[in-house]
Design a protein around this motif. Structure first.
Motif, mmCIF file in Angstrom:
data_model
loop_
_atom_site.group_PDB
_atom_site.id
_atom_site.type_symbol
_atom_site.label_atom_id
_atom_site.label_comp_id
_atom_site.label_asym_id
_atom_site.label_seq_id
_atom_site.Cartn_x
_atom_site.Cartn_y
_atom_site.Cartn_z
ATOM 1 N N UNK A 7 46.379 43.391 45.509
ATOM 2 C CA UNK A 7 46.528 42.258 46.431
ATOM 3 C C UNK A 7 45.176 41.714 46.905
ATOM 4 N N UNK A 8 44.169 42.574 46.927
ATOM 5 C CA UNK A 8 42.829 42.131 47.315
ATOM 6 C C UNK A 8 42.331 41.055 46.366
ATOM 7 N N UNK A 9 42.557 41.248 45.065
ATOM 8 C CA UNK A 9 42.101 40.278 44.075
ATOM 9 C C UNK A 9 42.818 38.930 44.266
ATOM 10 N N UNK A 10 44.124 38.981 44.506
ATOM 11 C CA UNK A 10 44.885 37.748 44.720
ATOM 12 C C UNK A 10 44.399 37.027 45.979
ATOM 13 N N UNK A 11 44.192 37.784 47.032
ATOM 14 C CA UNK A 11 43.744 37.216 48.302
ATOM 15 C C UNK A 11 42.390 36.529 48.151
ATOM 16 N N UNK A 12 41.478 37.194 47.472
ATOM 17 C CA UNK A 12 40.154 36.610 47.256
ATOM 18 C C UNK A 12 40.245 35.371 46.363
ATOM 19 N N UNK A 13 41.082 35.473 45.315
ATOM 20 C CA UNK A 13 41.236 34.329 44.415
ATOM 21 C C UNK A 13 41.736 33.100 45.145
ATOM 22 N N UNK A 14 42.717 33.281 46.022
ATOM 23 C CA UNK A 14 43.243 32.146 46.795
ATOM 24 C C UNK A 14 42.180 31.571 47.721
ATOM 25 N N UNK A 42 36.402 46.814 42.298
ATOM 26 C CA UNK A 42 36.813 45.546 41.707
ATOM 27 C C UNK A 42 35.592 44.673 41.470
ATOM 28 N N UNK A 43 35.407 44.254 40.217
ATOM 29 C CA UNK A 43 34.287 43.382 39.845
ATOM 30 C C UNK A 43 34.822 41.989 39.507
ATOM 31 N N UNK A 44 34.158 40.986 40.059
ATOM 32 C CA UNK A 44 34.564 39.599 39.839
ATOM 33 C C UNK A 44 33.364 38.780 39.374
ATOM 34 N N UNK A 45 33.647 37.648 38.723
ATOM 35 C CA UNK A 45 32.609 36.643 38.512
ATOM 36 C C UNK A 45 33.180 35.294 38.957
ATOM 37 N N UNK A 46 32.273 34.396 39.284
ATOM 38 C CA UNK A 46 32.686 33.137 39.913
ATOM 39 C C UNK A 46 31.799 31.981 39.481
ATOM 40 N N UNK A 86 38.783 48.848 49.825
ATOM 41 C CA UNK A 86 38.396 48.342 48.510
ATOM 42 C C UNK A 86 36.941 47.896 48.531
ATOM 43 N N UNK A 87 36.234 48.229 47.455
ATOM 44 C CA UNK A 87 34.856 47.763 47.278
ATOM 45 C C UNK A 87 34.869 46.675 46.210
ATOM 46 N N UNK A 88 34.299 45.523 46.511
ATOM 47 C CA UNK A 88 34.278 44.414 45.557
ATOM 48 C C UNK A 88 32.849 43.932 45.356
ATOM 49 N N UNK A 127 36.816 41.075 28.927
ATOM 50 C CA UNK A 127 38.092 40.441 29.225
ATOM 51 C C UNK A 127 38.124 40.095 30.715
ATOM 52 N N UNK A 128 38.981 39.149 31.070
ATOM 53 C CA UNK A 128 39.056 38.730 32.474
ATOM 54 C C UNK A 128 40.475 38.299 32.824
ATOM 55 N N UNK A 129 40.748 38.312 34.115
ATOM 56 C CA UNK A 129 42.010 37.774 34.642
ATOM 57 C C UNK A 129 41.632 36.785 35.739
ATOM 58 N N UNK A 130 41.911 35.513 35.494
ATOM 59 C CA UNK A 130 41.633 34.510 36.519
ATOM 60 C C UNK A 130 42.581 34.738 37.699
ATOM 61 N N UNK A 131 42.056 34.662 38.887
ATOM 62 C CA UNK A 131 42.899 34.793 40.079
ATOM 63 C C UNK A 131 42.706 33.547 40.948
ATOM 64 N N UNK A 132 43.800 33.076 41.546
ATOM 65 C CA UNK A 132 45.109 33.727 41.649
ATOM 66 C C UNK A 132 46.099 33.371 40.540
#
Length: 470
Positions: A7-14, A42-46, A86-88, A127-132
């Motif tokens: 849910x952290x990933x979804x929240x950040x994506x939104x 959790x690792x993200x790119x933006x 969670x650590x992001x 590989x990646x998953x775009x959020x949200x």
């Protein structure tokens, strides 16, 4: 594809989407989702630059850090209502360039997720998953490579390893962690470019080696390290153990024996409540280093017998030198080299049951390494002779039972000479110096051999020794 993303990933994506920025979960967390492994960080790119998403991250998180700012990376900690933390880490899309003699990239910001993924080490991490939106992005067939359990680079492996030679160590580490094999083209490039690992700092190489040894399949990881040619530059003592087997099979291949000892030592590690909780880096390092003195001490006797006299002492010195070169801390260097030095000590017990004094000395010399030493010794008994194997095991069981009984009578760790340093100096009329240390050691040995004695007896022994020495 249906992913169970935090849910952290979804929240950040939104949140990022609301500010007009792209955000995608990338790398290891996506790979681990496909492998049904837990993802701890959790690792993200933006698409946003650090100065653009910094205020978003600061407002959202319960803790913030920016140590990776020069690489376009900012991080935060988020505590969720269910108590989980969670650590992001979030990094701006990148397109790095490398200098030929350095693995440190010149950071250039990119403009697309696909471009960012192309600069990653292996397809399974590209590989990646775009959020949200939960769109799965896999431009290099990483999912297929996971299914085939193959490690490949997203771009030509020569370019990937030339850009960042540490990726070669990461390849063999992933063999150990995931049980994957290295793809043919990637393996060929790795072998050809292995010497380039020498531009990587010892600390970085050491960290990858430690991760390999602590992984689920360290045996396979070490085989990959040797087969790739990397071991010649990272841990040359290991491939040197591949002694040729003569036609009469007078001695076993020490390399294969070493990997077998590693497997056996790992099997003897304990759970969290035991004396050697798994995974234990000290024991595993000692297992792979315990026989490295054999190539230097090998000798063919007149009767055709092969001997390796004093390979334990020689190996201990070699171990100390190698671990220092890899920048292990002093405690680890001391512990592992001590285990290598002592790994044959118990064999005398098998031939002739020790006195209580000899048992006390063994435990005292092993100190805090006692349980690891016994496990290394057990693991090293790889004979095919079942009767000999059972005799060895019974002897070790007997020793350990005796140690328990003796410890009930006396705390070995608190054993001191019957005379302390000040008393020794007063009795012998010495000033502080090396001679006092030698006298103290003699009295400690006397205490271990004879148990506690009264003061008069101790003084008499000290004077006897001093007169004999001088």
């Amino acid at each position: 594809m249906d992913f169970s993303v935090s849910p952290v990933a979804i929240e950040l994506g939104e949140l990022f989407e609301a500010h007009g920025f792209e955000l995608a979960l990338v790398g290891g967390p996506v790979r681990d989702l496909l492998l049904n492994r837990p993802a701890h960080d959790l690792d993200f790119c933006t698409s946003a630059r650090p100065e653009e998403f910094e205020p978003i991250l600061k407002k959202w998180g319960d803790g913030f850090w920016d140590m990776g700012r020069k690489f376009g990376t900012l991080g935060a900690i988020k505590r969720m209502p269910d108590g989980k933390e969670y650590s992001v880490e979030i990094t701006t899309y990148r397109s790095d360039t490398y200098e030929p003699d350095s693995r440190k990239p010149e950071v250039n910001y990119g403009d697309s997720l696909e471009g960012d993924l192309s600069r990653r080490d292996f397809t399974i991490n590209a590989m990646a998953i775009r959020v949200p939106s939960m769109e799965f992005v896999d431009p290099f067939d990483g999912q297929r490579d996971i299914e085939r359990k193959i490690l490949r680079t997203p771009v030509e492996p020569e370019q990937s390893f030339d850009d960042d030679p540490l990726r070669m160590m990461r390849a063999v580490r992933f063999v150990a962690q995931l049980g994957f094999r290295i793809g043919i083209d990637t393996a060929e490039a790795l072998y050809d470019m292995a010497p380039r690992i020498e531009i990587v700092s010892a600390e970085r190489v050491r960290d990858e080696l430690c991760k390999l040894l602590l992984a689920q399949y360290p045996h396979e990881g070490l085989e990959a390290l040797v087969d790739s040619g990397l071991a010649e530059f990272v841990l040359p003592e290991l491939p040197d153990l591949s002694l040729e087997i003569d036609e009469h099979h007078r001695h076993k291949d020490v390399y294969e024996h070493t990997l077998q000892v590693l497997d056996r030592a790992i099997a003897l590690e304990t759970d969290d409540e035991g004396p050697v909780p798994a995974p234990d880096l000290t024991l595993r390092l000692a297992a792979i280093m315990h026989d490295i003195g054999k190539p230097r001490t090998r000798k063919y006797e007149a009767n055709g017998k092969v001997t390796f006299l004093h390979h334990d002492a020689v190996g201990a010195k070699m171990t100390k030198k190698r671990l220092k070169a890899l920048h292990f801390d002093n405690q680890m260097v001391s512990d592992v080299s001590t285990l290598v030095d002592m790994h044959l000590r118990f064999h005398g017990y098998v031939d002739e049951r020790w006195s209580d004094a000899a048992v006390r000395r063994y435990v005292k010399d092993a100190g805090h390494l006692y349980h690891r030493l016994n496990r290394l010794t057990r693991a090293d008994a790889t004979t095919q002779n079942k009767a000999k194997e059972q005799m060895f095991a019974r002897a070790m069981d007997d020793l350990e039972e005796r140690v328990i009984e003796l410890k009930e009578k006396e705390d070995f760790e608190s054993i001191r000479p019957d005379l302390n340093g000040d008393e020794i100096m007063a009795i012998l009329g010495l000033a502080p110096g090396p001679e006092v240390g030698r006298a103290y050691k003699h009295m400690l040995d006397y205490r271990l051999d004879n148990g506690p004695v009264d003061r008069d007896t101790a003084v008499q022994e000290l004077k006897r020794w001093y007169e004999e020495e001088n």
